[in-house]
Design a protein around this motif. Structure first.
Motif, PDB file in Angstrom:
ATOM      1  N   GLU A  82       0.747  -1.184  -0.046  1.00 33.11           N
ATOM      2  CA  GLU A  82      -0.092   0.052   0.030  1.00 33.11           C
ATOM      3  C   GLU A  82       0.661   1.467  -0.098  1.00 33.11           C
ATOM      4  O   GLU A  82       0.483   2.231  -0.626  1.00 33.11           O
ATOM      5  CB  GLU A  82      -0.995   0.046   1.233  1.00 33.11           C
ATOM      6  N   PRO A  83       1.973   1.654   0.717  1.00 36.11           N
ATOM      7  CA  PRO A  83       2.496   0.582   1.770  1.00 36.11           C
ATOM      8  C   PRO A  83       2.144   1.072   3.269  1.00 36.11           C
ATOM      9  O   PRO A  83       1.857   2.127   3.554  1.00 36.11           O
ATOM     10  CB  PRO A  83       4.116   0.910   1.628  1.00 36.11           C
ATOM     11  N   THR A 143       1.193  -3.885   8.652  1.00 37.72           N
ATOM     12  CA  THR A 143       1.894  -5.233   8.349  1.00 37.72           C
ATOM     13  C   THR A 143       2.356  -5.737   9.827  1.00 37.72           C
ATOM     14  O   THR A 143       2.313  -6.955   9.913  1.00 37.72           O
ATOM     15  CB  THR A 143       3.053  -5.193   7.488  1.00 37.72           C
ATOM     16  N   ALA A 144       3.143  -5.019  10.652  1.00 33.70           N
ATOM     17  CA  ALA A 144       3.620  -5.117  11.778  1.00 33.70           C
ATOM     18  C   ALA A 144       2.678  -5.906  12.789  1.00 33.70           C
ATOM     19  O   ALA A 144       2.897  -6.897  13.553  1.00 33.70           O
ATOM     20  CB  ALA A 144       4.437  -4.288  12.504  1.00 33.70           C
ATOM     21  N   VAL A 145       1.543  -5.181  12.757  1.00 28.86           N
ATOM     22  CA  VAL A 145       0.166  -5.655  13.776  1.00 28.86           C
ATOM     23  C   VAL A 145      -0.197  -7.128  13.038  1.00 28.86           C
ATOM     24  O   VAL A 145      -0.438  -7.892  13.903  1.00 28.86           O
ATOM     25  CB  VAL A 145      -0.909  -4.817  13.637  1.00 28.86           C
ATOM     26  N   LEU A 146      -0.167  -7.224  11.898  1.00 30.39           N
ATOM     27  CA  LEU A 146      -0.666  -8.639  11.430  1.00 30.39           C
ATOM     28  C   LEU A 146       0.178  -9.467  11.854  1.00 30.39           C
ATOM     29  O   LEU A 146       0.156 -10.788  12.049  1.00 30.39           O
ATOM     30  CB  LEU A 146      -0.876  -8.336   9.876  1.00 30.39           C
ATOM     31  N   ALA A 147       1.630  -9.304  11.577  1.00 30.78           N
ATOM     32  CA  ALA A 147       2.746 -10.258  12.086  1.00 30.78           C
ATOM     33  C   ALA A 147       2.585 -10.520  13.369  1.00 30.78           C
ATOM     34  O   ALA A 147       2.844 -11.992  13.763  1.00 30.78           O
ATOM     35  CB  ALA A 147       4.190  -9.507  11.811  1.00 30.78           C
ATOM     36  N   MET A 148       2.385  -9.848  14.314  1.00 32.17           N
ATOM     37  CA  MET A 148       2.502 -10.046  15.943  1.00 32.17           C
ATOM     38  C   MET A 148       0.991 -10.964  16.105  1.00 32.17           C
ATOM     39  O   MET A 148       1.115 -11.753  16.671  1.00 32.17           O
ATOM     40  CB  MET A 148       2.299  -8.666  16.540  1.00 32.17           C
TER      41      MET A 148
END
Length: 393
Positions: A170-171, A176-181
């Protein structure tokens, strides 16, 4: 319905309501001056936030509370929710490819404009990922044994990676970091050996550190005009780059310093008057600190962490794997967003645009978080009813 209302978990409901109401007050306070200066109705953002809050509490949250819990773990619901979410994320990529900067807001193509409201698919993706992982991990409970872990987790890992790929294009690095966590925490509490989860977390941490280190050393020419890259550099050198992206962080420092322990009084912030860009969104905590002081800001954060603790307590006492995983996943969303937001405001983490849960201005975030709270309250009420029936037997 009456039985569910009788078993409402007030340890979750009351902090949630207090945070939402306080959010309306602070959105109005943080936005009114700059709106007035620009010739707009000073109450417009406060009114919008109040409307979002009303819909979030009495429509979305209430609906998720009163629905049968079995709906959320039905295959049709999980698949449908996930497909809709992925289609919305893919639509954003199409916008980026065909419209480019014309569709961007603050350097990111992250919103679908429906005229009445702008939908941020990332917010929906967080909850969709939590429910999908809870569904998948619950169905495969007990199968994460040595030698079969990678094989059994490959499908959800690939899907989560694809979702993160769509978001980072998107960016949106914070999203992205929240989804990874979410993935790391839910894998960790689902029966995957702790050693594997820790190694995975360490591996991701080292990879991110090396990537950041290489980018800083290389300082590529093609990134110089990138909004996200300038914000990242401003985290490293805020005062040197104040005119090139560091203004938010510098003025955040000023706001916190001006507020001191007790604050300058509600509505009396100086930094919201054109100095701190968009003070009602991801830097609203700085305005809170300036107006009601560091002590007031800590009380607000304390209320958020009390809410997180209460949700985790429901997860710990849950009688099913699905219920527990949903609670831990939702607690992870709220904790991670709070962590990144506070870190950015204090200059301890790069500015990623992650908002403060329940407080920052925005309809998508508030509606999705309210849906999540409704689901947790639903789980809590069902667990209490089940326990009561078992005691009577």
């Amino acid at each position: 319905m009456r039985q569910k209302l009788h078993h409402l978990n007030y340890n979750i409901l009351l902090p949630y309501i207090l945070l939402v109401v306080f959010g309306i007050v602070m959105v109005y306070s943080a936005s009114s001056d700059i709106l007035l200066v620009n010739g707009f109705n000073p109450a417009i953002y406060g009114i919008r936030q109040a409307i979002y809050a009303f819909c979030a509490i009495f429509l979305v949250g209430a609906l998720c509370f009163f629905l049968k819990l079995g709906i959320f773990k039905s295959r049709r619901f999980v698949a449908g929710f996930l497909v809709i979410c992925l289609l919305m994320l893919f639509y954003l990529i199409c916008l980026k490819l065909f419209k480019g900067s014309a569709a961007a807001v603050n350097g990111s193509v992250g919103w679908i404009d429906l005229k009445i409201i702008k939908i941020q698919p990332l917010e929906i993706a967080k909850l969709a990922l939590v429910i999908y992982l809870a569904y998948f991990l619950d169905r495969h409970d007990g199968s994460f044994k040595k030698g079969h872990i990678i094989q059994n987790l490959s499908r959800p890992a690939i899907l989560a990676a694809f979702m993160m790929f769509l978001v980072i294009i998107e960016p949106d690095f914070g999203g992205t970091a929240v989804l990874a966590m979410i993935v790391i925490v839910m894998f960790s509490v689902s029966g995957v050996p702790a050693k594997n989860a820790v190694l995975c977390l360490i591996g991701i941490g080292i990879s991110v550190f090396l990537l950041v280190f290489l980018i800083i050393k290389w300082n590529p020419e093609f990134l110089q005009e990138s909004y996200q890259y300038r914000r990242f550099l401003s985290f490293l050198h805020p005062f040197e780059l104040e005119q090139k992206g560091g203004a938010q962080l510098v003025n955040s420092y000023y706001a916190i310093h001006n507020g001191g322990l007790l604050g300058v009084g509600l509505g009396n912030s100086m930094q919201k008057r054109g100095y701190l860009p968009e003070p009602y969104t991801d830097f609203i905590l700085a305005i809170i600190a300036e107006e009601i002081g560091v002590i007031g800001a800590l009380l607000v954060l304390g209320l958020i962490f009390y809410l997180i603790f209460s949700i985790m307590e429901v997860g710990n006492k849950a009688s099913s794997q699905f219920n527990a995983l949903v609670c831990f996943g939702i607690a992870t969303i709220i904790f991670t967003q709070t962590f990144f937001n506070v870190g950015a405001v204090l200059g301890l983490l790069p500015i990623t645009g992650v908002t403060l849960p329940f407080i920052s201005y925005g309809g998508s975030s508030l509606l999705v978080l309210s849906a999540a709270i409704g689901i947790v309250l639903n789980i809590s009420a069902n667990e209490r009813i089940k326990k009561e029936k078992e005691e009577l037997e």
